[in-house]
Write a protein that holds these residues in place. Structure first.
Motif, PDB file in Angstrom:
ATOM      1  N   ALA A  24      -4.626   8.673 -10.257  1.00  0.00           N
ATOM      2  CA  ALA A  24      -3.300   8.123  -9.954  1.00  0.00           C
ATOM      3  C   ALA A  24      -2.207   9.087 -10.392  1.00  0.00           C
ATOM      4  O   ALA A  24      -1.203   9.272  -9.684  1.00  0.00           O
ATOM      5  CB  ALA A  24      -3.138   6.768 -10.640  1.00  0.00           C
ATOM      6  N   VAL A  50       1.547   8.035  -8.942  1.00  0.00           N
ATOM      7  CA  VAL A  50       1.657   6.597  -8.677  1.00  0.00           C
ATOM      8  C   VAL A  50       1.029   5.819  -9.827  1.00  0.00           C
ATOM      9  O   VAL A  50       0.318   6.373 -10.669  1.00  0.00           O
ATOM     10  CB  VAL A  50       0.969   6.221  -7.346  1.00  0.00           C
ATOM     11  CG1 VAL A  50       1.605   6.961  -6.177  1.00  0.00           C
ATOM     12  CG2 VAL A  50      -0.536   6.492  -7.414  1.00  0.00           C
ATOM     13  N   SER A  77      -1.756   1.197  -7.463  1.00  0.00           N
ATOM     14  CA  SER A  77      -1.627   1.686  -6.089  1.00  0.00           C
ATOM     15  C   SER A  77      -2.966   2.124  -5.511  1.00  0.00           C
ATOM     16  O   SER A  77      -3.146   2.162  -4.290  1.00  0.00           O
ATOM     17  CB  SER A  77      -0.652   2.858  -6.027  1.00  0.00           C
ATOM     18  OG  SER A  77       0.639   2.475  -6.442  1.00  0.00           O
ATOM     19  N   LEU A  78      -3.914   2.467  -6.389  1.00  0.00           N
ATOM     20  CA  LEU A  78      -5.208   2.946  -5.906  1.00  0.00           C
ATOM     21  C   LEU A  78      -6.157   1.810  -5.560  1.00  0.00           C
ATOM     22  O   LEU A  78      -7.104   2.007  -4.791  1.00  0.00           O
ATOM     23  CB  LEU A  78      -5.873   3.844  -6.961  1.00  0.00           C
ATOM     24  CG  LEU A  78      -5.494   5.328  -6.941  1.00  0.00           C
ATOM     25  CD1 LEU A  78      -4.003   5.513  -7.210  1.00  0.00           C
ATOM     26  CD2 LEU A  78      -6.334   6.112  -7.940  1.00  0.00           C
ATOM     27  N   TYR A  79      -5.894   0.629  -6.101  1.00  0.00           N
ATOM     28  CA  TYR A  79      -6.866  -0.443  -5.945  1.00  0.00           C
ATOM     29  C   TYR A  79      -6.869  -1.071  -4.555  1.00  0.00           C
ATOM     30  O   TYR A  79      -7.717  -1.929  -4.270  1.00  0.00           O
ATOM     31  CB  TYR A  79      -6.651  -1.500  -7.023  1.00  0.00           C
ATOM     32  CG  TYR A  79      -7.045  -0.989  -8.399  1.00  0.00           C
ATOM     33  CD1 TYR A  79      -8.349  -0.549  -8.643  1.00  0.00           C
ATOM     34  CD2 TYR A  79      -6.120  -0.907  -9.432  1.00  0.00           C
ATOM     35  CE1 TYR A  79      -8.704  -0.056  -9.895  1.00  0.00           C
ATOM     36  CE2 TYR A  79      -6.474  -0.412 -10.685  1.00  0.00           C
ATOM     37  CZ  TYR A  79      -7.772   0.014 -10.904  1.00  0.00           C
ATOM     38  OH  TYR A  79      -8.133   0.516 -12.141  1.00  0.00           O
ATOM     39  N   SER A  80      -5.981  -0.617  -3.693  1.00  0.00           N
ATOM     40  CA  SER A  80      -6.061  -1.026  -2.289  1.00  0.00           C
ATOM     41  C   SER A  80      -7.093  -0.183  -1.547  1.00  0.00           C
ATOM     42  O   SER A  80      -7.452  -0.490  -0.406  1.00  0.00           O
ATOM     43  CB  SER A  80      -4.699  -0.871  -1.598  1.00  0.00           C
ATOM     44  OG  SER A  80      -3.741  -1.721  -2.177  1.00  0.00           O
ATOM     45  N   HIS A  81      -7.556   0.900  -2.195  1.00  0.00           N
ATOM     46  CA  HIS A  81      -8.464   1.840  -1.534  1.00  0.00           C
ATOM     47  C   HIS A  81      -9.804   1.985  -2.248  1.00  0.00           C
ATOM     48  O   HIS A  81     -10.812   2.276  -1.610  1.00  0.00           O
ATOM     49  CB  HIS A  81      -7.785   3.215  -1.446  1.00  0.00           C
ATOM     50  CG  HIS A  81      -6.423   3.166  -0.851  1.00  0.00           C
ATOM     51  ND1 HIS A  81      -6.208   3.039   0.498  1.00  0.00           N
ATOM     52  CD2 HIS A  81      -5.182   3.210  -1.435  1.00  0.00           C
ATOM     53  CE1 HIS A  81      -4.900   3.021   0.737  1.00  0.00           C
ATOM     54  NE2 HIS A  81      -4.267   3.119  -0.423  1.00  0.00           N
ATOM     55  N   VAL A  84       0.839  -1.191   0.000  1.00  0.00           N
ATOM     56  CA  VAL A  84       0.000   0.000   0.000  1.00  0.00           C
ATOM     57  C   VAL A  84       0.877   1.245   0.000  1.00  0.00           C
ATOM     58  O   VAL A  84       1.803   1.364   0.797  1.00  0.00           O
ATOM     59  CB  VAL A  84      -0.920   0.007   1.244  1.00  0.00           C
ATOM     60  CG1 VAL A  84      -1.735   1.291   1.289  1.00  0.00           C
ATOM     61  CG2 VAL A  84      -1.828  -1.216   1.253  1.00  0.00           C
ATOM     62  N   ARG A  85       0.612   2.137  -0.897  1.00  0.00           N
ATOM     63  CA  ARG A  85       1.382   3.368  -1.007  1.00  0.00           C
ATOM     64  C   ARG A  85       1.142   4.248   0.215  1.00  0.00           C
ATOM     65  O   ARG A  85       0.006   4.528   0.578  1.00  0.00           O
ATOM     66  CB  ARG A  85       0.960   4.118  -2.275  1.00  0.00           C
ATOM     67  CG  ARG A  85       1.654   5.462  -2.486  1.00  0.00           C
ATOM     68  CD  ARG A  85       3.013   5.287  -3.102  1.00  0.00           C
ATOM     69  NE  ARG A  85       3.629   6.574  -3.377  1.00  0.00           N
ATOM     70  CZ  ARG A  85       4.703   6.724  -4.153  1.00  0.00           C
ATOM     71  NH1 ARG A  85       5.246   5.664  -4.737  1.00  0.00           N
ATOM     72  NH2 ARG A  85       5.220   7.914  -4.353  1.00  0.00           N
ATOM     73  N   LEU A  91      -1.713   7.315   0.892  1.00  0.00           N
ATOM     74  CA  LEU A  91      -2.935   7.163   0.108  1.00  0.00           C
ATOM     75  C   LEU A  91      -4.043   6.590   0.982  1.00  0.00           C
ATOM     76  O   LEU A  91      -3.854   5.598   1.678  1.00  0.00           O
ATOM     77  CB  LEU A  91      -2.711   6.240  -1.091  1.00  0.00           C
ATOM     78  CG  LEU A  91      -1.829   6.748  -2.235  1.00  0.00           C
ATOM     79  CD1 LEU A  91      -1.802   5.736  -3.354  1.00  0.00           C
ATOM     80  CD2 LEU A  91      -2.309   8.100  -2.736  1.00  0.00           C
ATOM     81  N   ASP A 111      -1.611   3.092 -11.440  1.00  0.00           N
ATOM     82  CA  ASP A 111      -3.026   2.824 -11.182  1.00  0.00           C
ATOM     83  C   ASP A 111      -3.205   1.770 -10.103  1.00  0.00           C
ATOM     84  O   ASP A 111      -4.100   1.871  -9.254  1.00  0.00           O
ATOM     85  CB  ASP A 111      -3.723   2.338 -12.454  1.00  0.00           C
ATOM     86  CG  ASP A 111      -3.764   3.399 -13.546  1.00  0.00           C
ATOM     87  OD1 ASP A 111      -3.148   4.467 -13.364  1.00  0.00           O
ATOM     88  OD2 ASP A 111      -4.410   3.141 -14.582  1.00  0.00           O
TER      89      ASP A 111
END
Length: 203
Positions: free
Chosen positions: A33, A38, A42-46, A2-3, A6, A40
């Motif tokens: 993103a 970052v 990296s966003l899919y954890s959120h 996870v970044r 974010l 894309d």
């Protein structure tokens, strides 16, 4: 991984800002993103996907919209409340076009039921209408008229749709005054029209 930094809330805020800048329809996971520098992924954890992102923006925008209207109408009633409500509505459309478009986004009924912002918008509208003492179904008919009038005027204005040299704000003032007069002198229901409406629902 996870970044760091974010969160769903930060991504939603960035997406809402982006919507105001480039339009709600242009908001994508990739565009958000890029704002954070970052990938894309990296966003899919959120957020699950674009639909989830847009839904989050819609819920956030409804809260922002409700806050603006609540602040405007606080302590006011009747015609004064209507004018304040209308002006806050128009200002929100003109200053936050992407957020406003997000409030028109059709979200899942379960999400809508849990969205405090969407519910507050309904409550604020009907609270403002109490000053005109209209019974149902007249109150709902009037709310539909107000919503379509405010929406149509402000969206057309935001798009540069009024080319006549007449001052747009002057036209807005006259239109709101006309709506206030109509609410204060709401016509009696025509029983024939009511029966026609019932027959349409039965089809």
């Amino acid at each position: 991984m996870v970044r760091a930094g974010l969160t769903a809330a930060r991504l939603t805020e960035a997406a809402a800002d982006l919507a105001d800048e480039v339009g709600f329809d242009a908001v994508t996971v990739s565009a958000v993103a890029r704002r954070f520098g970052v990938a894309d992924a990296s966003l899919y954890s959120h957020v699950r996907n674009r639909e989830d992102l847009l839904t989050r923006v819609a819920v956030r925008a409804a809260t922002d919209f409700a806050d603006a209207i609540a602040a405007a109408v606080a302590g006011r009633s009747g015609r004064e409340a209507l004018v304040a409500f209308a002006d806050a509505y128009r200002t929100f459309v003109l200053t936050h076009p992407g957020r406003y478009a997000a409030t028109q986004f059709r979200v899942d009924p379960a999400v809508l039921a849990g969205s405090a912002g969407h519910q507050r918008l309904i409550d604020l509208t009907y609270a403002m209408m109490r000053g005109f003492a209209l019974p149902e179904p007249d109150r709902t008919d009037a709310v539909r008229l107000l919503r379509s009038s405010f929406h149509g005027f402000a969206v057309l204005e935001a798009a540069g749709g009024f080319g006549h040299p007449r001052d747009v704000t002057a036209s807005w003032r006259r239109a709101v005054t006309g709506l206030a007069h109509l609410l204060e002198n709401w016509p009696a229901r025509d029983t024939d029209d009511e029966r026609d409406g019932e027959r349409e629902e039965d089809r």
